[in-house]
Design a protein around this motif. Sequence first.
Motif, PDB file in Angstrom:
ATOM      1  N   ALA A   1      13.603  80.471  33.711  1.00  0.00           N
ATOM      2  CA  ALA A   1      12.763  81.062  32.673  1.00  0.00           C
ATOM      3  C   ALA A   1      12.027  82.269  33.242  1.00  0.00           C
ATOM      4  N   ALA A   2      11.402  83.028  32.341  1.00  0.00           N
ATOM      5  CA  ALA A   2      10.600  84.185  32.757  1.00  0.00           C
ATOM      6  C   ALA A   2       9.367  84.271  31.874  1.00  0.00           C
ATOM      7  N   MET A   3       8.327  84.903  32.417  1.00  0.00           N
ATOM      8  CA  MET A   3       7.070  85.006  31.681  1.00  0.00           C
ATOM      9  C   MET A   3       6.344  86.303  32.044  1.00  0.00           C
ATOM     10  N   ALA A   4       5.474  86.731  31.146  1.00  0.00           N
ATOM     11  CA  ALA A   4       4.577  87.858  31.407  1.00  0.00           C
ATOM     12  C   ALA A   4       3.316  87.613  30.592  1.00  0.00           C
ATOM     13  N   VAL A   5       2.164  87.712  31.232  1.00  0.00           N
ATOM     14  CA  VAL A   5       0.883  87.387  30.600  1.00  0.00           C
ATOM     15  C   VAL A   5       0.032  88.646  30.492  1.00  0.00           C
ATOM     16  N   LEU A   6      -0.175  89.109  29.269  1.00  0.00           N
ATOM     17  CA  LEU A   6      -1.002  90.283  28.995  1.00  0.00           C
ATOM     18  C   LEU A   6      -0.673  91.425  29.962  1.00  0.00           C
ATOM     19  N   ALA A   7       0.611  91.698  30.076  1.00  0.00           N
ATOM     20  CA  ALA A   7       1.080  92.689  31.044  1.00  0.00           C
ATOM     21  C   ALA A   7       1.889  93.806  30.405  1.00  0.00           C
TER      22      ALA A   7
ATOM     23  N   LEU B   1      -4.395  87.395  19.907  1.00  0.00           N
ATOM     24  CA  LEU B   1      -3.562  86.911  21.003  1.00  0.00           C
ATOM     25  C   LEU B   1      -2.342  86.189  20.439  1.00  0.00           C
ATOM     26  N   ARG B   2      -1.160  86.514  20.961  1.00  0.00           N
ATOM     27  CA  ARG B   2       0.078  85.937  20.466  1.00  0.00           C
ATOM     28  C   ARG B   2       0.967  85.486  21.618  1.00  0.00           C
ATOM     29  N   LEU B   3       1.624  84.357  21.428  1.00  0.00           N
ATOM     30  CA  LEU B   3       2.622  83.862  22.359  1.00  0.00           C
ATOM     31  C   LEU B   3       3.989  84.048  21.725  1.00  0.00           C
ATOM     32  N   VAL B   4       4.787  84.893  22.346  1.00  0.00           N
ATOM     33  CA  VAL B   4       6.131  85.183  21.842  1.00  0.00           C
ATOM     34  C   VAL B   4       7.123  84.477  22.758  1.00  0.00           C
ATOM     35  N   VAL B   5       7.938  83.617  22.184  1.00  0.00           N
ATOM     36  CA  VAL B   5       8.868  82.801  22.977  1.00  0.00           C
ATOM     37  C   VAL B   5      10.283  83.053  22.485  1.00  0.00           C
ATOM     38  N   ALA B   6      11.164  83.437  23.394  1.00  0.00           N
ATOM     39  CA  ALA B   6      12.565  83.692  23.045  1.00  0.00           C
ATOM     40  C   ALA B   6      13.442  82.685  23.770  1.00  0.00           C
TER      41      ALA B   6
ATOM     42  N   LEU C   1       6.124  85.409  26.472  1.00  0.00           N
ATOM     43  CA  LEU C   1       5.276  86.586  26.601  1.00  0.00           C
ATOM     44  C   LEU C   1       3.940  86.321  25.919  1.00  0.00           C
ATOM     45  N   LEU C   2       2.850  86.423  26.656  1.00  0.00           N
ATOM     46  CA  LEU C   2       1.525  86.393  26.050  1.00  0.00           C
ATOM     47  C   LEU C   2       1.111  87.840  25.845  1.00  0.00           C
ATOM     48  N   THR C   3       0.898  88.212  24.596  1.00  0.00           N
ATOM     49  CA  THR C   3       0.637  89.606  24.277  1.00  0.00           C
ATOM     50  C   THR C   3      -0.383  89.684  23.145  1.00  0.00           C
ATOM     51  N   VAL C   4      -0.539  90.858  22.574  1.00  0.00           N
ATOM     52  CA  VAL C   4      -1.574  91.100  21.567  1.00  0.00           C
ATOM     53  C   VAL C   4      -0.966  91.760  20.343  1.00  0.00           C
ATOM     54  N   ASP C   5      -1.326  91.259  19.185  1.00  0.00           N
ATOM     55  CA  ASP C   5      -1.016  91.929  17.922  1.00  0.00           C
ATOM     56  C   ASP C   5      -2.134  92.935  17.675  1.00  0.00           C
ATOM     57  N   ALA C   6      -1.823  94.208  17.853  1.00  0.00           N
ATOM     58  CA  ALA C   6      -2.859  95.243  17.809  1.00  0.00           C
ATOM     59  C   ALA C   6      -3.549  95.315  16.451  1.00  0.00           C
ATOM     60  N   ALA C   7      -2.820  95.044  15.378  1.00  0.00           N
ATOM     61  CA  ALA C   7      -3.421  95.117  14.041  1.00  0.00           C
ATOM     62  C   ALA C   7      -4.504  94.064  13.875  1.00  0.00           C
ATOM     63  N   VAL C   8      -4.254  92.861  14.377  1.00  0.00           N
ATOM     64  CA  VAL C   8      -5.259  91.797  14.280  1.00  0.00           C
ATOM     65  C   VAL C   8      -6.409  92.054  15.256  1.00  0.00           C
ATOM     66  N   ALA C   9      -6.077  92.445  16.474  1.00  0.00           N
ATOM     67  CA  ALA C   9      -7.108  92.707  17.479  1.00  0.00           C
ATOM     68  C   ALA C   9      -8.062  93.805  17.023  1.00  0.00           C
ATOM     69  N   GLY C  10      -7.557  94.756  16.264  1.00  0.00           N
ATOM     70  CA  GLY C  10      -8.382  95.863  15.792  1.00  0.00           C
ATOM     71  C   GLY C  10      -9.431  95.468  14.781  1.00  0.00           C
ATOM     72  N   GLU C  11      -9.350  94.231  14.252  1.00  0.00           N
ATOM     73  CA  GLU C  11     -10.333  93.755  13.283  1.00  0.00           C
ATOM     74  C   GLU C  11     -11.477  92.995  13.935  1.00  0.00           C
TER      75      GLU C  11
ATOM     76  N   ILE D   1      -4.733  77.753  27.170  1.00  0.00           N
ATOM     77  CA  ILE D   1      -3.676  78.763  27.089  1.00  0.00           C
ATOM     78  C   ILE D   1      -2.569  78.434  28.081  1.00  0.00           C
ATOM     79  N   ALA D   2      -2.958  77.972  29.271  1.00  0.00           N
ATOM     80  CA  ALA D   2      -1.964  77.597  30.278  1.00  0.00           C
ATOM     81  C   ALA D   2      -1.043  76.500  29.751  1.00  0.00           C
ATOM     82  N   ALA D   3      -1.598  75.540  29.026  1.00  0.00           N
ATOM     83  CA  ALA D   3      -0.785  74.454  28.479  1.00  0.00           C
ATOM     84  C   ALA D   3       0.218  74.981  27.464  1.00  0.00           C
ATOM     85  N   ARG D   4      -0.200  75.963  26.676  1.00  0.00           N
ATOM     86  CA  ARG D   4       0.717  76.558  25.694  1.00  0.00           C
ATOM     87  C   ARG D   4       1.875  77.263  26.403  1.00  0.00           C
TER      88      ARG D   4
END
Length: 253
Positions: A93-99, A246-251, A124-134, A25-28
């Motif tokens: 750059a900026a980042m936030a991990v599961l925050a 788990l999703r990595l969102v990059v802008a 941003l490392l975050t979560v897609d709640a719809a997928v996580a709920g499965e 995950i760190a490499a991503r």
Amino acid sequence: MTEERPRYDAIGGGYARLRREDPRIAARLLAALGPARSVVNVGAGAGSYEPRDRHVIAIEPSAVMAAQRPPELVPAIAASAGALPLFDGSADAAMAVLAIHHWDAEQEAGVRELRRVARGPVALLTVDAAVAGEMWLVRDYLTEVAELDRRIMPPIDRLAGWLGGDVRVETVEVARDTPDWTLMAFWAHPERVLDAAARAATSGFARMDEHVVARVVADVERDLADGTWDERNGALRALDSYDAGLRLVVAER
């Protein structure tokens, strides 16, 4: 954070031991940050996933989490995501991990602050709640977390709107052997539900009432003992990784 006492002052005590950085995950994340030499890390916590080869500005409101940062990392600045004490374009750059889901009413402001202070990419490392709920734990036992996630996890398209610019979303599968014991990592380890320390290192369990946790532990223990869990979910034991949301969102600018 908008709470008088940052949430992780109460639930962050075991993070440095059980929520260790997964190198895959760190490499991503590093790839998403590109050639940035300076990075703002918001919700920096104990320092997992923080680049070691770049200048980092760490932001962390919880004293308990900040105290777990190893000595080789920069000290964290105590501030909330919604009002970063930084000038526009302060870093590459900026980042936030599961925050983000812990920023409460400051979610939109915090994401826009990340965009404001970064000259280049925001990761941003975050979560897609719809997928996580499965995932079996949330779907079949800890349904209260599914309901909570739907309330506190901003949808990916909403994050993209707050960020603006060119946004891409990457699926990050969780490996069976990940050293980062998030709630998503339980997909491969039902026995871990019976481990109080493992539960406490996840905000999903830590935010639940005691009677909910006791019910889930009892139900999973019963279903492991009588074979029900393996009958329903045994095919997971053959997988090396799994999409638990788990999703990595990059802008990019």
